[in-house]
Design a protein around this motif. Structure first.
Motif, short mmCIF file in Angstrom:
data_model
loop_
_atom_site.label_atom_id
_atom_site.label_comp_id
_atom_site.label_asym_id
_atom_site.label_seq_id
_atom_site.Cartn_x
_atom_site.Cartn_y
_atom_site.Cartn_z
N THR A 176 6.06 -10.50 13.51
CA THR A 176 6.19 -10.32 12.14
C THR A 176 4.81 -9.30 11.75
O THR A 176 4.10 -9.32 12.55
CB THR A 176 6.17 -11.37 11.37
OG1 THR A 176 6.11 -11.17 9.97
CG2 THR A 176 5.08 -12.30 11.79
N ILE A 177 4.92 -8.62 10.58
CA ILE A 177 3.56 -7.95 10.19
C ILE A 177 3.48 -8.01 8.62
O ILE A 177 4.49 -8.39 7.82
CB ILE A 177 4.09 -6.42 10.52
CG1 ILE A 177 3.09 -5.58 10.60
CG2 ILE A 177 5.00 -5.82 9.45
CD1 ILE A 177 3.03 -4.31 11.30
N SER A 178 2.05 -8.56 8.25
CA SER A 178 1.95 -9.01 7.01
C SER A 178 2.13 -7.70 6.03
O SER A 178 2.16 -6.55 6.61
CB SER A 178 0.43 -9.24 6.87
OG SER A 178 -0.40 -8.30 7.25
N GLN A 179 2.21 -7.81 4.91
CA GLN A 179 2.47 -6.93 3.79
C GLN A 179 1.11 -6.46 3.50
O GLN A 179 0.13 -7.13 3.32
CB GLN A 179 3.16 -7.53 2.54
CG GLN A 179 4.61 -7.73 2.52
CD GLN A 179 5.56 -6.48 2.52
OE1 GLN A 179 5.20 -5.49 2.02
NE2 GLN A 179 6.46 -6.51 3.28
N PRO A 180 0.97 -5.00 3.27
CA PRO A 180 -0.20 -4.37 2.97
C PRO A 180 -0.54 -4.53 1.54
O PRO A 180 0.41 -4.94 0.71
CB PRO A 180 -0.15 -2.96 3.22
CG PRO A 180 1.50 -2.86 2.68
CD PRO A 180 2.16 -3.93 3.42
N GLU A 181 -1.88 -5.00 1.25
CA GLU A 181 -2.30 -4.83 -0.11
C GLU A 181 -2.52 -3.60 -0.71
O GLU A 181 -3.51 -2.84 -0.06
CB GLU A 181 -3.65 -5.65 -0.18
CG GLU A 181 -3.54 -7.24 0.16
CD GLU A 181 -4.97 -7.87 0.20
OE1 GLU A 181 -5.96 -7.52 -0.58
OE2 GLU A 181 -4.99 -8.78 0.99
N LEU A 182 -1.61 -2.94 -1.51
CA LEU A 182 -1.71 -1.56 -2.28
C LEU A 182 -2.24 -1.65 -3.70
O LEU A 182 -1.55 -0.88 -4.52
CB LEU A 182 -0.54 -1.10 -1.91
CG LEU A 182 -0.12 -0.77 -0.29
CD1 LEU A 182 1.28 -0.27 -0.14
CD2 LEU A 182 -0.97 0.17 0.30
N SER A 183 -3.34 -2.54 -3.86
CA SER A 183 -3.74 -2.64 -5.26
C SER A 183 -4.20 -1.02 -5.41
O SER A 183 -5.07 -0.63 -4.88
CB SER A 183 -4.61 -3.63 -5.35
OG SER A 183 -5.55 -3.44 -4.79
N GLY A 184 -4.08 -0.85 -6.90
CA GLY A 184 -4.76 0.53 -7.24
C GLY A 184 -3.68 1.64 -7.02
O GLY A 184 -4.01 3.00 -7.56
N PHE A 185 -2.58 1.34 -6.48
CA PHE A 185 -1.57 2.48 -5.98
C PHE A 185 -0.18 2.14 -6.88
O PHE A 185 0.37 0.69 -6.83
CB PHE A 185 -1.29 2.53 -4.67
CG PHE A 185 -2.28 3.03 -3.74
CD1 PHE A 185 -2.57 4.20 -3.65
CD2 PHE A 185 -3.28 2.04 -3.15
CE1 PHE A 185 -3.87 4.56 -3.17
CE2 PHE A 185 -4.35 2.64 -2.45
CZ PHE A 185 -4.61 3.73 -2.44
N SER A 186 0.47 3.07 -7.01
CA SER A 186 1.93 2.80 -7.39
C SER A 186 2.72 3.44 -6.30
O SER A 186 2.35 4.48 -5.62
CB SER A 186 2.20 3.95 -8.82
OG SER A 186 3.65 4.14 -8.78
N TYR A 187 3.90 2.77 -5.90
CA TYR A 187 4.54 2.94 -4.94
C TYR A 187 5.98 2.23 -4.93
O TYR A 187 6.18 1.26 -5.47
CB TYR A 187 3.75 2.46 -3.44
CG TYR A 187 3.60 0.77 -3.54
CD1 TYR A 187 2.32 0.20 -4.14
CD2 TYR A 187 4.27 -0.01 -2.90
CE1 TYR A 187 2.19 -1.11 -4.17
CE2 TYR A 187 4.08 -1.32 -2.81
CZ TYR A 187 3.03 -1.74 -3.72
OH TYR A 187 2.82 -3.23 -3.70
N GLU A 188 6.92 2.66 -3.97
CA GLU A 188 8.15 2.19 -3.66
C GLU A 188 8.10 1.20 -2.53
O GLU A 188 7.11 1.39 -1.88
CB GLU A 188 9.14 3.25 -3.35
CG GLU A 188 9.53 4.17 -4.49
CD GLU A 188 10.66 3.77 -5.29
OE1 GLU A 188 11.71 3.87 -4.65
OE2 GLU A 188 10.55 3.56 -6.58
#
Lengths: 584, 241
Positions: A176-188
Motif C-alpha cells: 500500500t501507499i499513503s495518500q499524499p497531502e496536497l494542501s494548497g493545490f487544486s487537483y483531480e
C-alpha cells in the motif's frame, strides 16, 4: 568463613534489589526500518524510543528534550513488559516518538528524563544530522518511493505534473501507499498505476506511478510531505529448527517493510497585477458561443452554449458572467468538461445558460469574453465569442389575449380586415383554370415496374444460357448423337423383344447409322457400312461376321414369310449394338 | 337504335351532366372566394369529388384566408400530388407563408433538397418518369457492357448519372403520390409509445409539423416523424381518410 561469604551474597542481593528500585531510562533513535540512525533525511520521519525500566508499574511518563525542533507525527506508549526474577518484579515500558525533520542541520535529541521523588532520572542525549537524501541511501535500498514533479516553481493556477513513483526490484511487492497531502493545490484524483523504468545512478529501476496535475491555489512555498509505501520482501532467513513446513502454513515468508518518499517544495509566485476580472490561468485557444435555436417566443428558453477550449485548471473556472441586453435574461444551467480525444488536442469546458426573451424583437447576444493569464506568453489575454442575433416573437397566446382584451370590437374588425388585406397580398392567387377533377393517373404498379426492370436482365440471362447450350451442343454434338442413336436403337430392340417379332431388326440398324451420322436412311447402304467399319478400325474377321449378320437381317426383313421371332438373332443384335457403340 | 346505342348514350350524357355540375360548383366556389365569402368557397370546394390538385390548392387558399393555417397547410401539401410546375410554384410560395405562421422559418437541408426534387419531378407524370427510366435502364443493361468493352466510359457514366436522376425523380413522385400524411393542429402534441394516454411520451409535436400516418386505430393514429414512431390522438392531427 562460610558465614561471611553468605553475608556478602546477601548484601549483594540487597544492593541489586536497591538498584532495581531505581528508574532506568534509555534512548534509541531508529529509521523506519528499525535500524539505528545516525543521519536523517529531511522530511522523512524517524523513530525515537525511550525505554523506561522500573521496579513497579507506576505512571512514569518520560519527558524528551529537543523534539520541539521536529514535527511530531506520532507519540505513544507502545509496549509494557512485566517480569519477575528471583522474586523481584520489574516493568519495562517503551515510549515511541515519530518525528519528522523539516529543516536541515545538526540537532540534539534528548536527554529523556523522569523526575521522581525529587530526583531526576535521565538518559543520554543523541546528536542527529539532518540532510538531503543521498545516492548511497538508494543504492542500499531494495525498494523506495519518490515524489516527482515537472517543475518546482510556477505561478498560481499553473499546471504542475505530479507523480508518486514506487521503485522496486523483482523481489519487492508493493502493499500500500499513503495518500499524499496536497494542501494548497487544486487537483483531480490520482490516476494509475502506470509502469515504466528509469536509470538512477547507473541502476535500472522498474517503477509504477500514479499521476495527476496540480494547480497551486496560493502563493508561497508549498510543501508536499513524503508519502509512505508499505512493501514486502521475501524473508532471507527461515527457521533453523526444521519447522519450515509449519512456518509456511502460518507465514507467507515475507518481511513487511516501509519506505518514505522525498518531500517536495514548490515555490509559487503571485500573478502579475491585473485590474479586472480574471477567469483563468493556462493556455486557451478558443471561446465559442452557439444557440440551439435563434427564433423563440417570449419566455421560451434558448440554450446558449459557451465552449472554452484549452489547457488549464478547467475544474476551477467558474461559469462566465454574461453580458446581455435588458430585453434578454439568462440563467446558468450546467457545466461539463469534454476530455481530450484519444489523449490529443485540448480539453473543452462547456457552460450552458438558458436565455429568455423579455420583449419581442431582433436582439443581439453580444460578444462574451474570457480573460486569462497566458502561461506561454506570461501576460494577460482575452478570448471573445462572436455576437449572436436572435429573434424573439410575441407569444401567440399573449397576442390573442392582448387583441381580445385591449381592442374594441370595431377596431378588431378593422384590424382583421387589414390583416386579411395583407394576407391577400402575400398568398399566391387562386387557380381558376385547369382540371378541377382529378383524372385517372396511369402509372405502373410497383410490382409491374420491378418485373419490367428485371426483364432485360432476364433476357440477357436467357441469351447467355442459350449461347452456352449451343456451344455445348456444337462441341459435343457427336457424343450427343451417338448416345441418342444407340439409346433409341436399344429401346427399339427391347420393344422387338416384347413383341416377339424380329422382322424389323434390319430397320433398327439402318436407323441407328442414319441417326448417328445424321443421314437419311436411304443413304445408309451395305457398302457404306462396310467402309465405315473399316475406317473405324474393325478387323477383317469382325467385318466378315458383320456381313453375315447384316445379310441375315436383310433376308429376314425382305424375304421372311409372316412374323418370325428368332431369339438368337435378337441376342446377336444386342451384342452387335454393344460392339458398335464401343467404336462409333 | 339498339340497346347498345341507348346504353352508351345514357352513360355519356350522365358523365357530361356530372362534369357540368362539378364545373358549376367549382365556378361558384371561385366566385364566393372573390366575394371574400371564404367559408362558403371552402364548403363548395369540399363538395367536389375526386378533387384535382387545383381544387386542393384553392381550398388551401380559402382556409388561409379564414386563418385556418393548419388546414391550409394540409390542403396545399395535398395539392402537391400531381401538381404541374406552375401550381407547384404557387404551392411552395404559400407553404413558405404558412410555415412562418408556425415559426418554421428554416427547413432543414433534407427537406429543402426534397422540395427541389419534388418541384422538378412535377414536370412529368409518374408514368412518364417510369417510362423514361425503364427506357434508359434497358439501354444501359443491353448496351452497357459493349460501351464498357469499347472503353466509352464517359457515355456509360452519363447514362448512369441520368438514370440516377430519373430514378430520384420517379421515387420522389411515387412517394408523394402514395403517402398518407397529416399536419399537427395543436401547439404541444404528445407522441405516445402506444395508443393510450397512460403510456410514456416519446416526443412532442408542434403546430404545423408534418407526419406520416402509418395506420389508424379507433381515435388514434400511428405516425412516423423524423424516424420516431408513436401514437397520437387523431383529433390533434389534420388528416383525411
Amino acid at each position: 568463613m562460610d558465614k561471611r561469604i553468605g553475608n556478602i551474597i546477601f548484601l549483594l542481593m540487597q544492593c541489586s534489589i536497591m538498584a532495581a528500585s531505581v528508574l532506568d531510562i534509555q534512548l534509541r533513535v531508529k529509521d523506519a526500518q528499525g535500524k539505528a540512525l545516525s543521519r536523517a533525511v529531511i522530511h522523512i520521519p524517524f523513530v525515537v524510543e525511550v525505554i523506561v525500566t522500573a521496579d513497579d508499574n507506576g505512571m512514569y511518563k518520560p519527558m524528551l528534550d529537543g523534539i520541539t525542533k521536529f514535527h511530531v507525527e506520532d507519540q505513544a506508549l507502545v509496549s509494557t513488559i512485566s517480569s519477575t526474577i528471583n522474586g523481584v518484579s520489574s516493568v519495562k515500558k517503551i515510549y515511541r516518538y515519530v518525528l519528522r525533520p523539516d529543516k536541515e542541520g545538526t540537532f540534539t535529541i534528548g536527554p529523556a528524563y523522569i523526575d521522581y521523588n525529587n530526583q531526576r532520572f535521565s538518559s543520554h542525549s543523541f546528536p542527529l544530522t539532518v540532510g538531503q537524501q543521498q545516492a548511497e541511501d538508494l543504492k542500499s535500498a531494495e525498494a523506495f518511493v519518490r515524489l516527482v514533479v515537472d517543475k518546482k516553481q510556477g505561478v498560481i493556477g499553473e499546471k504542475i505534473a505530479f507523480a508518486i513513483r514506487f521503485y522496486g526490484g523483482k523481489s519487492a511487492t508493493l502493499s500500500t501507499i499513503s495518500q499524499p497531502e496536497l494542501s494548497g493545490f487544486s487537483y483531480e484524483p490520482l490516476s494509475g498505476p502506470f509502469s515504466g523504468s528509469e536509470v538512477i545512478d547507473g541502476v535500472t529501476w522498474n517503477y509504477v506511478e500514479w499521476r495527476t496535475d496540480l494547480f497551486p491555489k496560493k502563493s508561497g512555498s508549498l510543501v508536499i510531505p513524503p508519502v509512505m509505501a508499505l512493501y514486502q520482501l521475501p524473508r532471507q532467513q527461515r527457521s533453523h529448527f526444521g519447522f519450515e513446513m509449519i512456518d509456511r502454513l502460518f507465514d507467507a515468508g515475507n518481511d513487511q517493510r516501509n519506505s518514505y518518499s522525498n518531500a517536495i517544495t514548490i515555490v509559487v509566485d503571485e500573478l502579475p497585477p491585473f485590474a479586472g476580472i480574471l477567469n483563468g490561468v493556462g493556455t486557451f485557444s478558443a471561446l465559442k458561443a452557439t444557440v440551439d435555436h435563434a427564433v423563440a417566443q417570449e419566455g421560451e428558453g434558448i440554450v446558449l452554449r459557451l465552449t472554452l477550449e484549452g489547457d488549464g485548471d478547467l475544474n476551477s473556472i467558474e461559469p462566465l458572467p454574461l453580458t446581455m441586453p435588458e430585453s434578454l435574461k439568462y440563467y446558468e444551467s450546467k457545466t461539463s468538461i469534454e476530455p481530450k480525444k484519444d489523449g490529443r488536442g485540448n480539453q473543452k469546458k462547456i457552460f450552458e445558460y438558458i436565455v429568455q426573451g423579455v420583449k419581442p424583437g431582433h436582439w443581439i447576444i453580444p460578444a462574451q469574453t474570457f480573460t486569462y493569464f497566458d502561461l506561454v506568453r506570461h501576460r494577460y489575454k482575452q478570448l471573445s465569442t462572436d455576437p449572436i442575433e436572435i429573434t424573439i416573437e410575441a407569444s401567440q397566446n399573449n397576442y390573442h389575449a392582448t387583441a381580445q382584451n385591449n381592442i374594441s370590437p370595431s377596431l378588431e374588425k378593422k384590424q382583421e380586415s387589414q390583416e386579411s388585406e395583407q394576407l391577400s397580398d402575400d398568398s399566391a392567387p387562386l387557380m381558376t383554370r385547369g382540371p378541377w377533377r382529378t383524372s385517372d393517373q396511369w402509372e405502373l404498379s410497383l410490382r409491374w415496374f420491378v418485373i419490367l426492370m428485371m426483364l432485360p436482365i432476364l433476357i440477357i440471362m436467357i441469351g447467355y444460357g442459350k449461347r452456352k447450350i449451343d456451344y455445348y451442343n456444337e462441341h459435343h454434338a457427336a457424343d450427343v448423337n451417338a448416345a441418342a442413336a444407340f439409346k433409341h436403337a436399344r429401346s427399339r430392340l427391347l420393344k422387338i423383344k416384347a413383341k416377339k417379332s424380329t422382322d424389323h431388326l434390319y430397320d433398327v440398324f439402318i436407323e441407328l447409322f442414319a441417326r448417328r451420322y445424321k443421314l437419311s436412311q436411304a443413304s445408309v447402304s451395305h457398302d457404306w457400312i462396310q467402309d465405315l467399319l473399316q475406317k473405324k478400325g474393325f478387323s477383317e474377321q469382325i467385318r466378315t461376321e458383320w456381313d453375315l449378320f447384316f445379310n441375315a437381317l436383310a433376308e429376314q426383313a425382305f424375304f421372311a414369310q409372316g412374323h418370325e421371332y428368332d431369339q438368337e438373332q435378337l441376342q446377336r443384335a444386342l451384342q452387335w449394338l454393344d460392339r458398335l457403340q464401343e467404336k462409333l | 337504335m339498339n340497346m347498345r346505342t341507348h346504353f352508351f348514350l345514357i352513360i355519356s350524357l350522365s358523365t357530361i351532366c356530372y362534369g357540368i355540375n362539378t364545373e358549376e360548383i367549382f365556378l361558384q366556389a371561385n366566385k364566393a372566394y372573390y366575394n371574400q365569402e371564404y367559408q362558403r368557397a371552402l364548403d363548395l370546394y369540399t363538395l367536389i369529388d375526386n378533387k384535382a390538385s387545383t381544387v386542393w390548392y384553392d381550398m388551401g387558399n380559402a382556409a388561409y384566408k379564414l386563418e385556418h393555417f393548419v388546414e391550409a397547410m394540409f390542403f396545399w401539401k395535398r395539392a402537391q400530388r400531381n401538381a404541374d410546375p406552375t401550381l407547384m410554384n404557387y404551392i411552395n410560395h404559400n407553404l413558405e407563408l404558412v410555415k412562418k405562421k408556425f415559426n418554421h422559418d428554416h427547413d432543414d437541408y433534407p427537406t429543402r433538397i426534397t422540395n427541389v426534387v419534388l418541384y422538378y419531378s412535377s414536370w412529368l407524370s409518374l408514368l412518364w418518369w417510369q417510362f423514361l427510366f425503364l427506357m434508359l435502364w434497358f439501354i444501359v443493361v443491353f448496351k452497357g457492357y459493349d460501351l464498357y468493352k469499347s472503353r466509352k466510359y464517359w457515355i456509360l457514366w452519363c447514362a448512369l448519372v441520368v438514370l440516377s436522376i430519373l430514378g430520384l425523380m420517379m421515387c420522389t413522385k411515387y412517394r408523394f403520390n402514395n403517402r398518407t400524411f397529416g399536419i399537427v393542429k395543436n401547439p404541444d402534441v404528445p407522441v405516445y409509445v402506444g395508443a393510450d394516454e397512460k403510456l410514456s411520451v416519446r416526443t412532442m409535436l408542434h403546430t404545423g409539423d408534418e407526419l406520416h400516418i402509418i395506420e389508424k386505430q379507433d381515435d388514434w393514429l400511428k405516425i412516423k416523424i423524423h424516424d420516431v414512431v408513436g401514437w397520437v390522438h387523431a383529433t390533434m392531427i389534420e388528416h383525411r381518410e
